[in-house]
Design a protein around this motif. Sequence first.
Motif, PDB file in Angstrom:
ATOM      1  N   MET A   1      -4.900  -3.325  11.507  1.00 39.86           N
ATOM      2  CA  MET A   1      -4.876  -1.970  10.971  1.00 39.86           C
ATOM      3  C   MET A   1      -5.404  -2.002   9.545  1.00 39.86           C
ATOM      4  O   MET A   1      -4.985  -2.818   8.730  1.00 39.86           O
ATOM      5  N   SER A   2      -6.374  -1.131   9.220  1.00 38.97           N
ATOM      6  CA  SER A   2      -6.985  -1.125   7.909  1.00 38.97           C
ATOM      7  C   SER A   2      -6.022  -0.578   6.865  1.00 38.97           C
ATOM      8  O   SER A   2      -5.032   0.086   7.181  1.00 38.97           O
ATOM      9  N   ARG A   3      -6.339  -0.831   5.608  1.00 37.49           N
ATOM     10  CA  ARG A   3      -5.496  -0.360   4.522  1.00 37.49           C
ATOM     11  C   ARG A   3      -5.618   1.157   4.378  1.00 37.49           C
ATOM     12  O   ARG A   3      -6.637   1.747   4.709  1.00 37.49           O
ATOM     13  N   PRO A   4      -4.550   1.805   3.868  1.00 33.28           N
ATOM     14  CA  PRO A   4      -4.604   3.259   3.703  1.00 33.28           C
ATOM     15  C   PRO A   4      -5.690   3.658   2.707  1.00 33.28           C
ATOM     16  O   PRO A   4      -5.818   3.056   1.640  1.00 33.28           O
ATOM     17  N   VAL A   5      -6.469   4.648   3.059  1.00 31.61           N
ATOM     18  CA  VAL A   5      -7.570   5.109   2.215  1.00 31.61           C
ATOM     19  C   VAL A   5      -7.302   6.562   1.823  1.00 31.61           C
ATOM     20  O   VAL A   5      -7.042   7.406   2.688  1.00 31.61           O
ATOM     21  N   PHE A   6      -7.380   6.838   0.529  1.00 33.39           N
ATOM     22  CA  PHE A   6      -7.187   8.208   0.079  1.00 33.39           C
ATOM     23  C   PHE A   6      -8.409   9.039   0.446  1.00 33.39           C
ATOM     24  O   PHE A   6      -9.550   8.634   0.227  1.00 33.39           O
ATOM     25  N   ARG A   7      -8.151  10.225   1.007  1.00 38.50           N
ATOM     26  CA  ARG A   7      -9.221  11.142   1.401  1.00 38.50           C
ATOM     27  C   ARG A   7      -9.025  12.475   0.695  1.00 38.50           C
ATOM     28  O   ARG A   7      -7.890  12.908   0.466  1.00 38.50           O
ATOM     29  N   ALA A   8     -10.131  13.126   0.381  1.00 41.25           N
ATOM     30  CA  ALA A   8     -10.064  14.417  -0.302  1.00 41.25           C
ATOM     31  C   ALA A   8      -9.281  15.435   0.506  1.00 41.25           C
ATOM     32  O   ALA A   8      -8.655  16.343  -0.058  1.00 41.25           O
TER      33      ALA A   8
ATOM     34  N   ASP B   1      14.160   0.431   3.058  1.00 44.45           N
ATOM     35  CA  ASP B   1      12.923   0.138   2.337  1.00 44.45           C
ATOM     36  C   ASP B   1      13.136  -0.774   1.146  1.00 44.45           C
ATOM     37  O   ASP B   1      12.203  -1.455   0.720  1.00 44.45           O
ATOM     38  N   CYS B   2      14.352  -0.815   0.602  1.00 44.83           N
ATOM     39  CA  CYS B   2      14.625  -1.797  -0.447  1.00 44.83           C
ATOM     40  C   CYS B   2      14.500  -3.208   0.119  1.00 44.83           C
ATOM     41  O   CYS B   2      13.886  -4.087  -0.499  1.00 44.83           O
ATOM     42  N   GLY B   3      15.074  -3.415   1.300  1.00 47.39           N
ATOM     43  CA  GLY B   3      14.936  -4.725   1.937  1.00 47.39           C
ATOM     44  C   GLY B   3      13.489  -5.065   2.199  1.00 47.39           C
ATOM     45  O   GLY B   3      13.058  -6.215   2.028  1.00 47.39           O
TER      46      GLY B   3
ATOM     47  N   ILE C   1       1.245   7.815   1.220  1.00 44.66           N
ATOM     48  CA  ILE C   1       2.133   7.342   0.150  1.00 44.66           C
ATOM     49  C   ILE C   1       3.053   6.243   0.664  1.00 44.66           C
ATOM     50  O   ILE C   1       3.269   5.226  -0.004  1.00 44.66           O
ATOM     51  N   GLN C   2       3.589   6.437   1.867  1.00 47.16           N
ATOM     52  CA  GLN C   2       4.483   5.441   2.454  1.00 47.16           C
ATOM     53  C   GLN C   2       3.793   4.092   2.596  1.00 47.16           C
ATOM     54  O   GLN C   2       4.304   3.062   2.144  1.00 47.16           O
ATOM     55  N   ARG C   3       2.617   4.082   3.205  1.00 42.58           N
ATOM     56  CA  ARG C   3       1.911   2.815   3.425  1.00 42.58           C
ATOM     57  C   ARG C   3       1.461   2.199   2.115  1.00 42.58           C
ATOM     58  O   ARG C   3       1.595   0.982   1.899  1.00 42.58           O
ATOM     59  N   SER C   4       0.898   3.014   1.223  1.00 42.46           N
ATOM     60  CA  SER C   4       0.417   2.486  -0.055  1.00 42.46           C
ATOM     61  C   SER C   4       1.551   1.864  -0.850  1.00 42.46           C
ATOM     62  O   SER C   4       1.386   0.804  -1.475  1.00 42.46           O
ATOM     63  N   SER C   5       2.705   2.510  -0.840  1.00 43.04           N
ATOM     64  CA  SER C   5       3.849   2.006  -1.594  1.00 43.04           C
ATOM     65  C   SER C   5       4.382   0.707  -1.002  1.00 43.04           C
ATOM     66  O   SER C   5       4.724  -0.230  -1.731  1.00 43.04           O
ATOM     67  N   ARG C   6       4.449   0.647   0.306  1.00 42.60           N
ATOM     68  CA  ARG C   6       4.994  -0.542   0.958  1.00 42.60           C
ATOM     69  C   ARG C   6       4.080  -1.749   0.842  1.00 42.60           C
ATOM     70  O   ARG C   6       4.541  -2.890   0.839  1.00 42.60           O
ATOM     71  N   GLU C   7       2.776  -1.517   0.704  1.00 41.14           N
ATOM     72  CA  GLU C   7       1.822  -2.623   0.724  1.00 41.14           C
ATOM     73  C   GLU C   7       1.373  -3.069  -0.657  1.00 41.14           C
ATOM     74  O   GLU C   7       0.631  -4.045  -0.783  1.00 41.14           O
ATOM     75  N   ARG C   8       1.842  -2.423  -1.717  1.00 37.67           N
ATOM     76  CA  ARG C   8       1.222  -2.641  -3.019  1.00 37.67           C
ATOM     77  C   ARG C   8       1.453  -4.029  -3.604  1.00 37.67           C
ATOM     78  O   ARG C   8       0.680  -4.470  -4.456  1.00 37.67           O
TER      79      ARG C   8
END
Length: 317
Positions: free
Chosen positions: A1-8, A137-139, A164-171
Amino acid sequence: MSRPVFRAALLAPRYWLTWFGFVLWWLITQLLPYRLQMFLGRLVGRLVGRLAKRRTAIAQRNLELCFPNLNEKEQAALLCRHMEAIGIGMFELGIAWFWPRWRLEKLVTYEGLEHVIQAEKDGVGVLLMGMHFTHLDCGGIFSTLALRLDGSYRQHANPVYDWIQRSSRERFNRDNMVIERRDVRTMVRQLKKGRAIWYAPDQDYGAGHSIFVPFFGVNAATITATSQLARMGKAKVIPFTCLRKPEGGYIYKVSPPLIDFPSGDVEADTLQINHVVEQAVLQAPEQYLWVHRRFKTRPEGEQDLYEQAGIAPGKRQ
């Protein structure tokens, strides 16, 4: 699965309310001290307990089923602490998603990481088995701070929330892969490569791919995928817990790998998984996610345990 990409398209007017909510949430978690957030969380939880009557009733029913040894007053006290944990969890989700590494690292104490690190050195895949506590999500975020691992994932219907969920979890873990939870083939492939995958098998996902084994003495539909994934991926199953300490902060504890798992006996393996979850829950029962209908799927011919208590069926959880 590709990384989350921000779209307009995520900036379309129909998502402005979602963005406003996230900005407000971000400000609260960034500006308020941790202890104040925990205090406010308890107040919010008490309010949720009064307003979300159906969810509160589900939690109460679960506690009645799983802790019959407690009297009515003790069960009520545990329910109250649980609803407070639900409220705290709303703040903890923002902490997990929005706090920088240096603030998160001050909150957590690790034990047992060597079990996962050794498996990585040996080139053996790991199912890092978590559980659905109120601060799930803390764990997850503490896992990515300390370990190299992939994650299982369920896409959210709101694309802004999902991004936001994916970006935050993967950062904090830029070499990871987020795997849709039904994508068994990819999970097995990653395990065979010696990767660790965060995985939580402790909810009721329906009758398909599940068998009935006791959970706190009550027959519960429990997925058999844990032993199957371990067998197909030649992986170790390593449980971990992340529990909130009474004084604040978290203890992240990794247990040794399960011995002789999988055993070849699917029922025995699935029962062992439930036993591991039980032992984790007993350490902090108020922090477990009791608002989930863990016993909603019943053996054929058996009455719904929630309808027995006057709780109407709801949408899929």
